[in-house]
Design a protein around this motif. Structure first.
Motif, PDB file in Angstrom:
ATOM      1  N   TYR A 165       0.830  -1.209   0.000  1.00 41.76           N
ATOM      2  CA  TYR A 165       0.000   0.000   0.000  1.00 41.76           C
ATOM      3  C   TYR A 165       0.864   1.258   0.000  1.00 41.76           C
ATOM      4  N   LEU A 166       1.906   1.261   0.808  1.00 41.69           N
ATOM      5  CA  LEU A 166       2.778   2.429   0.901  1.00 41.69           C
ATOM      6  C   LEU A 166       3.525   2.676  -0.407  1.00 41.69           C
ATOM      7  N   PHE A 167       3.955   1.621  -1.078  1.00 42.76           N
ATOM      8  CA  PHE A 167       4.608   1.798  -2.380  1.00 42.76           C
ATOM      9  C   PHE A 167       3.630   2.364  -3.406  1.00 42.76           C
ATOM     10  N   LYS A 168       2.375   1.922  -3.370  1.00 47.37           N
ATOM     11  CA  LYS A 168       1.364   2.464  -4.289  1.00 47.37           C
ATOM     12  C   LYS A 168       1.131   3.945  -4.027  1.00 47.37           C
ATOM     13  N   ILE A 169       1.092   4.312  -2.756  1.00 52.05           N
ATOM     14  CA  ILE A 169       0.923   5.725  -2.401  1.00 52.05           C
ATOM     15  C   ILE A 169       2.121   6.538  -2.895  1.00 52.05           C
ATOM     16  N   ALA A 170       3.322   6.016  -2.689  1.00 53.65           N
ATOM     17  CA  ALA A 170       4.530   6.708  -3.154  1.00 53.65           C
ATOM     18  C   ALA A 170       4.501   6.880  -4.675  1.00 53.65           C
ATOM     19  N   ASP A 171       4.096   5.839  -5.392  1.00 56.80           N
ATOM     20  CA  ASP A 171       4.006   5.928  -6.847  1.00 56.80           C
ATOM     21  C   ASP A 171       3.003   7.010  -7.270  1.00 56.80           C
ATOM     22  N   ALA A 172       1.867   7.076  -6.586  1.00 57.78           N
ATOM     23  CA  ALA A 172       0.860   8.087  -6.917  1.00 57.78           C
ATOM     24  C   ALA A 172       1.382   9.495  -6.640  1.00 57.78           C
ATOM     25  N   ILE A 173       2.124   9.667  -5.551  1.00 61.28           N
ATOM     26  CA  ILE A 173       2.707  10.976  -5.241  1.00 61.28           C
ATOM     27  C   ILE A 173       3.688  11.378  -6.342  1.00 61.28           C
ATOM     28  N   LEU A 174       4.559  10.459  -6.741  1.00 59.52           N
ATOM     29  CA  LEU A 174       5.520  10.766  -7.799  1.00 59.52           C
ATOM     30  C   LEU A 174       4.828  11.064  -9.127  1.00 59.52           C
ATOM     31  N   GLU A 175       3.764  10.338  -9.411  1.00 59.55           N
ATOM     32  CA  GLU A 175       3.003  10.550 -10.649  1.00 59.55           C
ATOM     33  C   GLU A 175       2.403  11.954 -10.707  1.00 59.55           C
ATOM     34  N   HIS A 176       2.061  12.504  -9.555  1.00 56.26           N
ATOM     35  CA  HIS A 176       1.418  13.823  -9.495  1.00 56.26           C
ATOM     36  C   HIS A 176       2.353  14.902  -8.934  1.00 56.26           C
ATOM     37  N   ALA A 177       3.655  14.640  -8.978  1.00 57.79           N
ATOM     38  CA  ALA A 177       4.631  15.567  -8.388  1.00 57.79           C
ATOM     39  C   ALA A 177       4.528  16.974  -8.976  1.00 57.79           C
ATOM     40  N   ASP A 178       4.324  17.095 -10.274  1.00 58.21           N
ATOM     41  CA  ASP A 178       4.224  18.424 -10.883  1.00 58.21           C
ATOM     42  C   ASP A 178       2.999  19.186 -10.375  1.00 58.21           C
ATOM     43  N   GLU A 179       1.884  18.471 -10.201  1.00 57.97           N
ATOM     44  CA  GLU A 179       0.677  19.116  -9.664  1.00 57.97           C
ATOM     45  C   GLU A 179       0.908  19.585  -8.228  1.00 57.97           C
ATOM     46  N   PHE A 180       1.548  18.741  -7.419  1.00 63.30           N
ATOM     47  CA  PHE A 180       1.831  19.115  -6.035  1.00 63.30           C
ATOM     48  C   PHE A 180       2.775  20.317  -5.979  1.00 63.30           C
ATOM     49  N   ALA A 181       3.772  20.331  -6.854  1.00 66.56           N
ATOM     50  CA  ALA A 181       4.705  21.461  -6.892  1.00 66.56           C
ATOM     51  C   ALA A 181       3.971  22.749  -7.247  1.00 66.56           C
ATOM     52  N   GLN A 182       3.043  22.682  -8.189  1.00 67.39           N
ATOM     53  CA  GLN A 182       2.258  23.863  -8.578  1.00 67.39           C
ATOM     54  C   GLN A 182       1.427  24.366  -7.395  1.00 67.39           C
ATOM     55  N   ILE A 183       0.822  23.440  -6.669  1.00 67.42           N
ATOM     56  CA  ILE A 183       0.022  23.815  -5.497  1.00 67.42           C
ATOM     57  C   ILE A 183       0.900  24.483  -4.443  1.00 67.42           C
ATOM     58  N   ILE A 184       2.067  23.891  -4.166  1.00 70.25           N
ATOM     59  CA  ILE A 184       2.987  24.462  -3.184  1.00 70.25           C
ATOM     60  C   ILE A 184       3.409  25.859  -3.613  1.00 70.25           C
ATOM     61  N   SER A 185       3.727  26.010  -4.884  1.00 71.20           N
ATOM     62  CA  SER A 185       4.147  27.300  -5.407  1.00 71.20           C
ATOM     63  C   SER A 185       3.058  28.357  -5.212  1.00 71.20           C
ATOM     64  N   GLU A 186       1.829  28.003  -5.521  1.00 73.77           N
ATOM     65  CA  GLU A 186       0.719  28.953  -5.395  1.00 73.77           C
ATOM     66  C   GLU A 186       0.381  29.260  -3.936  1.00 73.77           C
ATOM     67  N   GLU A 187       0.408  28.242  -3.085  1.00 73.19           N
ATOM     68  CA  GLU A 187      -0.028  28.434  -1.701  1.00 73.19           C
ATOM     69  C   GLU A 187       0.980  29.171  -0.829  1.00 73.19           C
TER      70      GLU A 187
END
Length: 106
Positions: free
Chosen positions: A72-94
């Motif tokens: 489960y944790l590896f799947k979560i890590a994979d999903a985070i990496l898959e959406h890394a650009d979206e998370f970076a955009q959110i961090i940048s804006e917030e």
């Protein structure tokens, strides 16, 4: 609130809910001053409900074999990496962080 901004809910005990008070915070982009989104203002009651749900979930989680929990944790890590650009955009804006810094993995 900006018409394009999102309104988020809290995720407690398997469901997305508003604060029991109905109050929210506006999250404002420090660079533009525009509202990015709205998030629930949790009450003490909301926090207790979340803690109770977490305690209950932990009782079931500890019964799951460690190799399955790891999967489960590896799947979560994979999903985070898959959406890394979206998370970076959110961090940048917030928080007003430069996008290149928000994308940096350390």
């Amino acid at each position: 609130m900006n018409i394009d901004s999102k309104k988020y809910k809290m995720y407690i005990d398997g469901e997305f809910i508003d604060s029991s008070s109905g109050e929210t915070f506006d999250n404002i982009n420090p660079l533009t001053g525009k509202v990015i989104n709205s998030v629930p203002k949790a009450t003490a009651e909301d926090v207790e409900r979340a803690l109770d749900a977490a305690r209950t979930a932990q009782k079931n989680w500890k019964k799951v074999p460690s190799n399955e929990r790891g999967d489960y944790l590896f799947k979560i890590a994979d999903a985070i990496l898959e959406h890394a650009d979206e998370f970076a955009q959110i961090i940048s804006e917030e928080v007003g962080k430069v996008l290149a810094q928000a994308k940096r993995r350390s």
